[in-house]
Design a protein around this motif. Structure first.
Motif, short mmCIF file in Angstrom:
data_model
loop_
_atom_site.label_atom_id
_atom_site.label_comp_id
_atom_site.label_asym_id
_atom_site.label_seq_id
_atom_site.Cartn_x
_atom_site.Cartn_y
_atom_site.Cartn_z
N LEU A 22 0.81 -1.21 0.00
CA LEU A 22 0.00 0.00 0.00
C LEU A 22 0.85 1.27 0.00
CD1 LEU A 22 -2.95 -1.06 2.32
CD2 LEU A 22 -2.76 -1.14 -0.16
N GLY A 23 2.02 1.20 0.67
CA GLY A 23 2.88 2.37 0.72
C GLY A 23 3.46 2.75 -0.64
N LEU B 14 -3.17 9.78 -2.29
CA LEU B 14 -4.00 10.50 -3.27
C LEU B 14 -4.48 9.56 -4.38
CD1 LEU B 14 -4.80 13.50 -3.53
CD2 LEU B 14 -2.92 13.75 -5.18
N SER B 15 -3.59 8.67 -4.83
CA SER B 15 -3.97 7.74 -5.90
C SER B 15 -4.84 6.61 -5.40
CB SER B 15 -2.72 7.13 -6.55
OG SER B 15 -1.80 8.12 -6.88
N GLN B 16 -4.75 6.35 -4.09
CA GLN B 16 -5.58 5.27 -3.54
C GLN B 16 -7.02 5.73 -3.32
OE1 GLN B 16 -4.23 3.12 -0.08
NE2 GLN B 16 -2.08 3.40 -0.64
N LYS C 8 -11.07 2.18 -2.81
CA LYS C 8 -11.65 1.31 -1.75
C LYS C 8 -10.77 0.09 -1.47
CE LYS C 8 -16.51 2.46 -1.63
NZ LYS C 8 -17.13 3.00 -2.84
N ILE C 9 -9.47 0.32 -1.33
CA ILE C 9 -8.56 -0.80 -1.02
C ILE C 9 -8.61 -1.08 0.48
CG2 ILE C 9 -6.18 -1.65 -1.10
CD1 ILE C 9 -5.65 0.46 -3.28
#
Ligand code: AMP
Ligand code: AMP
Length: 336
Positions: A210-211, A216-218, A222-223
């Motif tokens: 995730l890092g 912003l892109s995540q 909805k991850i």
């Protein structure tokens, strides 16, 4: 010794266990399902025999043959996952370890009591009805390699996610912000010595990725973080920290001798810790057996290099203990 065979199930840390057995002069044998035959057969330079099994359900049918072959079973993280807890306990083939530990390891409440008695810091546990006032991780019972865990930031999120959760038995634990680190030990009841073997960190999908994606892109994707282990990465840690975990491991073994008498926990085990920014060491779980993170060190670790003049993996250390027990005429004391 020549007539003993070290046996294990084809998964997890089997390669390491079998190589260690061979290096210590034992015959060895692996039991595996059809799709793994080519893997284990490809290591015919050190694996003596590969026994195929259609399904793990049929394992009890094999037991007679294993007893006849003078096998000693070395359990690892897949045993409970594949055979189930009860089948492990019922196994008639001589088993390296103390089976009493299985219940203390599997039942998270009992495990917690064990850790608390050993004065180990553990994350806060939420009981049914407790208000969830901080981020939590929800974990199913039994070693699952992080499969099927989920995270909730608060009560509302927990209430929503629990509705679709299928695990029957689970625990709700405070989510500790810090770095997960897995410390590997070996306690020898024959020499009465604790050996610090190695350290690893896990590579877990998708939480470790995730890092790589900026927040912003995540946004909008909805991850949800998941914790399924994919592999392990070798580590060394600050020496000052080692002093502390060594004391912790001593206490864990001492308490186990009271809770699971008389033998308590012996052989390989792992303290699975999260270390916070204030350098507090929380233990999230204990694995009372060889853990897969030791696979990073089949050729020995920086720490086993300090203890041994030869490459000493945890798998090999187990075989060495069995050899030592034979020499001292104490084999029964390390088998169950
Ligand atoms: P596998 O044969 O790889 O599907 O693994 C069976 C079980 O062993 C998994 O459900 C995990 O509980 C455990 N396991 C396998 N590899 C690892 C690992 N590297 N770290 C932690 N647990 C593992
Ligand atoms: P476990 O099955 O308990 O070894 O947990 C698997 C993974 O879930 C760990 O390696 C962590 O990434 C994560 N995890 C488990 N418990 C916690 C916790 N209390 N706080 C933060 N992360 C956790």
């Amino acid at each position: 010794m020549r007539n003993l065979t070290i046996a294990t199930l084809g998964s997890h840390s089997a390669l390491q266990i079998l190589k260690g057995a061979k290096d210590e002069g034992f015959k060895n044998l692996v039991i595996c399902t059809p799709e793994r035959l080519s893997l284990y057969r490809s290591y015919d330079n050190f694996i003596d025999e590969v026994i195929e099994i259609d399904s793990w359900k049929n394992f009890p049918k094999l037991e007679k043959e294993l007893v006849k072959k003078n096998c000693i079973i070395i359990p690892h993280g897949s045993f409970v996952a594949y055979l189930g807890l009860e089948e492990n306990k019922k196994m008639k083939v001589p088993y390296f370890g103390n089976k009493q530990v299985l219940d203390w390891e599997e039942d998270r409440k009992m495990q917690r009591y064990w850790m608390e008695e050993a004065k180990i810091k553990v994350p806060r546990q939420f009981k049914k009805g407790d208000k969830i006032n901080r981020p939590v991780i929800v974990k199913s019972y039994g070693a699952a390699g992080g499969k099927g865990y989920f995270m909730a930031r608060n009560q509302k999120e927990f209430d929503k996610k629990i509705q679709t959760y299928t695990a029957k038995r689970f625990m709700v634990q405070e989510y500790i912000i810090g770095v997960p680190i897995y410390f590997h030990f070996f306690f020898s009841p024959l020499t009465n010595k604790m050996e610090f073997m190695s350290v690893d960190k896990r590579y877990e999908t998708n939480v470790d990725s995730l890092g790589r994606i900026p927040a912003l892109s995540q946004r909008g994707l909805k991850i949800e973080p998941t914790f399924e282990v994919v592999g392990n990465i070798p580590l060394t840690v600050r020496e000052s920290m080692l002093a502390e975990v060594m004391n912790m491991s001593d206490r864990v073994v001492t308490v186990s001798q009271k809770l699971m008498p008389p033998k308590g926990l012996f052989g390989p085990f792992c303290l699975e810790a999260i270390i916070t920014s204030s350098e507090e060491i929380y233990v999230i779980e204990i694995s009372a057996r060889i853990v897969a993170g030791t696979n990073c060190f089949i050729n020995g670790s920086p720490y086993t290099y300090l203890l041994y003049d030869e490459p000493m993996s945890t798998g090999r250390r187990i075989a060495r203990e069995i050899k030592l027990a034979i020499q001292k005429n104490k084999l029964n004391s390390i088998l169950d």
